[in-house]
Design an enzyme around this catalytic site. Sequence first.
Site, PDB file in Angstrom:
ATOM      1  N   LYS A 195       2.306   4.617   1.471  1.00 45.87           N
ATOM      2  CA  LYS A 195       2.487   5.091   2.837  1.00 45.87           C
ATOM      3  C   LYS A 195       2.173   6.585   2.866  1.00 45.87           C
ATOM      4  O   LYS A 195       2.945   7.411   2.390  1.00 45.87           O
ATOM      5  CB  LYS A 195       3.921   4.838   3.299  1.00 45.87           C
ATOM      6  CG  LYS A 195       4.124   5.144   4.753  1.00 45.87           C
ATOM      7  CD  LYS A 195       5.490   4.690   5.228  1.00 45.87           C
ATOM      8  CE  LYS A 195       5.680   5.007   6.694  1.00 45.87           C
ATOM      9  NZ  LYS A 195       5.535   6.434   7.013  1.00 45.87           N
ATOM     10  N   ASP A 253       1.678  10.337   4.140  1.00 47.33           N
ATOM     11  CA  ASP A 253       2.477  11.159   5.034  1.00 47.33           C
ATOM     12  C   ASP A 253       1.539  12.067   5.827  1.00 47.33           C
ATOM     13  O   ASP A 253       1.320  13.225   5.493  1.00 47.33           O
ATOM     14  CB  ASP A 253       3.475  11.978   4.211  1.00 47.33           C
ATOM     15  CG  ASP A 253       4.593  12.519   5.078  1.00 47.33           C
ATOM     16  OD1 ASP A 253       4.694  12.095   6.250  1.00 47.33           O
ATOM     17  OD2 ASP A 253       5.353  13.364   4.589  1.00 47.33           O
ATOM     18  N   TYR A 308      -6.241   2.064   6.996  1.00 53.23           N
ATOM     19  CA  TYR A 308      -5.311   1.019   6.543  1.00 53.23           C
ATOM     20  C   TYR A 308      -5.315  -0.230   7.429  1.00 53.23           C
ATOM     21  O   TYR A 308      -4.633  -1.194   7.167  1.00 53.23           O
ATOM     22  CB  TYR A 308      -3.879   1.555   6.393  1.00 53.23           C
ATOM     23  CG  TYR A 308      -3.316   2.262   7.621  1.00 53.23           C
ATOM     24  CD1 TYR A 308      -3.035   1.560   8.791  1.00 53.23           C
ATOM     25  CD2 TYR A 308      -3.050   3.630   7.596  1.00 53.23           C
ATOM     26  CE1 TYR A 308      -2.519   2.190   9.903  1.00 53.23           C
ATOM     27  CE2 TYR A 308      -2.528   4.276   8.710  1.00 53.23           C
ATOM     28  CZ  TYR A 308      -2.264   3.558   9.856  1.00 53.23           C
ATOM     29  OH  TYR A 308      -1.755   4.185  10.963  1.00 53.23           O
ATOM     30  N   CYS A 359      48.727  22.542 -16.163  1.00 55.36           N
ATOM     31  CA  CYS A 359      48.349  21.652 -15.067  1.00 55.36           C
ATOM     32  C   CYS A 359      47.195  20.720 -15.441  1.00 55.36           C
ATOM     33  O   CYS A 359      47.294  19.512 -15.308  1.00 55.36           O
ATOM     34  CB  CYS A 359      47.970  22.482 -13.857  1.00 55.36           C
ATOM     35  SG  CYS A 359      47.659  21.486 -12.418  1.00 55.36           S
ATOM     36  N   CYS A 382      50.707  19.149 -10.034  1.00 51.96           N
ATOM     37  CA  CYS A 382      51.948  19.449 -10.740  1.00 51.96           C
ATOM     38  C   CYS A 382      52.995  20.068  -9.835  1.00 51.96           C
ATOM     39  O   CYS A 382      54.122  20.303 -10.261  1.00 51.96           O
ATOM     40  CB  CYS A 382      51.660  20.372 -11.916  1.00 51.96           C
ATOM     41  SG  CYS A 382      51.168  22.014 -11.368  1.00 51.96           S
ATOM     42  N   LYS A 404      10.692   3.076   2.642  1.00 52.99           N
ATOM     43  CA  LYS A 404      10.649   4.530   2.455  1.00 52.99           C
ATOM     44  C   LYS A 404      11.211   4.958   1.098  1.00 52.99           C
ATOM     45  O   LYS A 404      12.155   4.345   0.587  1.00 52.99           O
ATOM     46  CB  LYS A 404      11.460   5.223   3.564  1.00 52.99           C
ATOM     47  CG  LYS A 404      10.965   4.926   4.966  1.00 52.99           C
ATOM     48  CD  LYS A 404       9.712   5.694   5.342  1.00 52.99           C
ATOM     49  CE  LYS A 404      10.023   7.089   5.808  1.00 52.99           C
ATOM     50  NZ  LYS A 404      10.357   7.187   7.229  1.00 52.99           N
ATOM     51  N   CYS A 418      50.219  23.094  -5.756  1.00 55.70           N
ATOM     52  CA  CYS A 418      49.279  22.281  -6.511  1.00 55.70           C
ATOM     53  C   CYS A 418      49.659  20.816  -6.357  1.00 55.70           C
ATOM     54  O   CYS A 418      50.803  20.445  -6.585  1.00 55.70           O
ATOM     55  CB  CYS A 418      49.308  22.685  -7.975  1.00 55.70           C
ATOM     56  SG  CYS A 418      48.384  21.562  -9.003  1.00 55.70           S
ATOM     57  N   CYS A 454      46.135  27.297  -9.796  1.00 57.65           N
ATOM     58  CA  CYS A 454      47.499  26.807  -9.980  1.00 57.65           C
ATOM     59  C   CYS A 454      48.138  27.663 -11.063  1.00 57.65           C
ATOM     60  O   CYS A 454      47.539  27.899 -12.107  1.00 57.65           O
ATOM     61  CB  CYS A 454      47.460  25.342 -10.415  1.00 57.65           C
ATOM     62  SG  CYS A 454      49.045  24.737 -10.993  1.00 57.65           S
ATOM     63  N   GLU A 474       0.860  -1.192   0.000  1.00 55.48           N
ATOM     64  CA  GLU A 474       0.000   0.000   0.000  1.00 55.48           C
ATOM     65  C   GLU A 474       0.892   1.237   0.000  1.00 55.48           C
ATOM     66  O   GLU A 474       2.045   1.180   0.414  1.00 55.48           O
ATOM     67  CB  GLU A 474      -0.841   0.061   1.282  1.00 55.48           C
ATOM     68  CG  GLU A 474      -1.554  -1.205   1.633  1.00 55.48           C
ATOM     69  CD  GLU A 474      -2.160  -1.178   3.047  1.00 55.48           C
ATOM     70  OE1 GLU A 474      -2.408  -2.264   3.573  1.00 55.48           O
ATOM     71  OE2 GLU A 474      -2.365  -0.080   3.610  1.00 55.48           O
TER      72      GLU A 474
HETATM   73 ZN   LIG Z   1      48.979  22.372 -10.945  1.00 58.07          ZN
END
Ligand SMILES: [Zn+2]
Length: 702
Positions: free
Chosen positions: A115, A117, A246, A449, A429, A332, A426, A444, A113
């Site tokens: 549910k 709320d 229900y 990079c 690199c 749920k 970084c 960077c 069934e």
């Molecule tokens: Zn870099």
Amino acid sequence: MDKQEIKNRIEKLKKEINHHRYLYHVLDKHEISDAALDSLKNELFRLEMDNPEFITPDSPTQRVGGEPLDRFVKVQHSVQMISLFDAFSRDDIFAWEKRLKRIKSIPFEYFAELKLDGLAMSLRYEKNIFKIGATRGDGMVGEDVTQNLKTIESIPLELRVPNENELREIGLSGFQIKKVVQTIKNGTIEVRGEAIMNKKVFDELNKRYKKEGKPVLANSRNGAAGSIRQLNPALAAERKLDFYVYELVTDFGFERHEQKLQLAHLLGFRVLRQIKFCRSLKEVFNFYEKWLQKRNELPFEIDGVVVKVNNLKLWPILGHVGKGPRFMMAYKFPAEQVTSKVEDVVWQVGRTGTLTPIAVLIPVRVGGVTVSHATLHNMDEIFRLGIKIGDTVILERAGDVIPKVIQVLPNLRTGREKEIQVPKKCHVCGGGIERLKNEVAYRCINKNCFAVTLRNLSHWTSRGAMDIEGLGPKIVEQLVKEGLVSDIADFYSLTAGDLKPLERFAEKSSENLIKAIANKKEIPLVKFIIGLGIRHVGEETALLLVKQFLIFNSQFSNNFQFPISQFLKYFLNLKKEDLENIPDIGPVVAESLFEWFRNEKNVEILNKLQKNGVALKVERKSKKQALEGKKFVLTGSLNSLTRNEAKAKIRELGGEMSSAVSSKTDYVIVGDNPGSKYDKAKKLGIEILNEDKFQKLITHNS
Ligand SMILES: [Zn+2]
């Protein structure tokens, strides 16, 4: 977490949950959503299940619905008003069936069934007349809200008396029919159901309240609850609630659950039409999926599906466990907000060098998918949220959008949280980091990079290395841009939920990709070395290194699996001279290898790969198999051996010779004065071996 940490976490969770319950129930205020609060309760429940020694009677998990308020007359329930156990996934439902089968090993049939709320209610009719309507309260004692319930049109004040034919049609015996009719007229009938506010009513009311400057209702459930649990029936009437039954509490000895609903309908109650008898869990799942998709078309809010064992004779056998029944489950719908913990923050380098902070989360299900990463956008957003590494956060994923962190729960901190720092260098690199004027982002300073990252990642997934289907350079670029992947180890912590919201990733293809990655988690050592992209280390050198590795690990049989740490340990122990002493490895390659393993970042990635479940394996091919399936074509003449000797060598190693070059050819061996086959090979992009390379191939595989 150790025991003390678990205990502390439980204490903090209890305090936090009680704080929000107080706000909600007493002050009518919301600091976090119901879904987020549910998520905290769920974490508490799981921790307590695993550590029952920490359960205390005052835990929020130990109460059912909230104590009845003093302003109402209290009503003792004839039968306890239970609350249901929640399931959040198919696995939970499968586990439930497994538990049922441990008690009774039979094929189970179910009744599914929607549910609703709303607010659970118990209605008692005496001699056909509506006498008492009560809230759930603490399950044993509820609040008498009869007057308010009487304003609900779909609650009959007097029961309808069905005729015998109608009762016979729902499968009742003569004895049962008599009993039903007599009970309606002279006895007590009790039903249970849900009082709800329809979406349309909710919208209209809120529109009106807004206009009148009144506080608006948070959601339709609050609308229904507020209407019923107040003392003015006129206000209840204005809210136009609805009521669906229900459960029929009065026992007439029925066989099947659906008969109860059928009788309730005949008595004049509304019963949901969206119900289904299910022969198996598969049908339950179909019902669930259908209404998950179509929930927006319904006139009322639902938050899942209730699954009941249909055979009522089994209910007393299956019984109860703790506060809930074993014979039914609330399955749920996925919550759109959940709580999780920030385990780390990594910095993603974008195409223009921009650094984006990404929260690495303990994987959680939200909006129906599992999520392990969420972007934090930039430092300003980090300050706005006040987020730290180690924080418990509320994560939202509504619809198909990318999940985001919307709130931090600072009360759950332990004191060991770490500030999020902009990295000094970084991590990709090693380039410097700067913050441009008038911009929120850091970047960077190395212009290449992003390109370098992308090249390394695409190399890893390429055919020559991991050969992961569906993970070509375009997709890799997309993943990098979205901040999901920044090193090769990140591929292995992706979830379908991370991918699903992205463009081009429907549910199916995201799951397929995750599967394809998972299938390649056990990596042949040679492919692994190639994939690392170490300078000057291609397939040839990789084969040499594997050979050397196996000499020192001769106990490894074919397909032997071993951890990356063992590989790492082996290489960290090699001095530069050791590497140079490996046959056919020159000083340049040795230097490159040596340096690679001394780079902290590389070691970190190897460890991360292992942590993400990647392992290595040895493929010891017998000599005859080394070139198995490879197709060779020879053109021109060789100096060190005749054509026939060359052919024999290739066949000895399992390779095949053919006379013409085609797209199926793997290698073309080119000697002196080659013919047109050489040109064709070049045109088709087939790997060309000169005599020297061919000799090496033969030697390495012999
Ligand atoms: Zn870099």
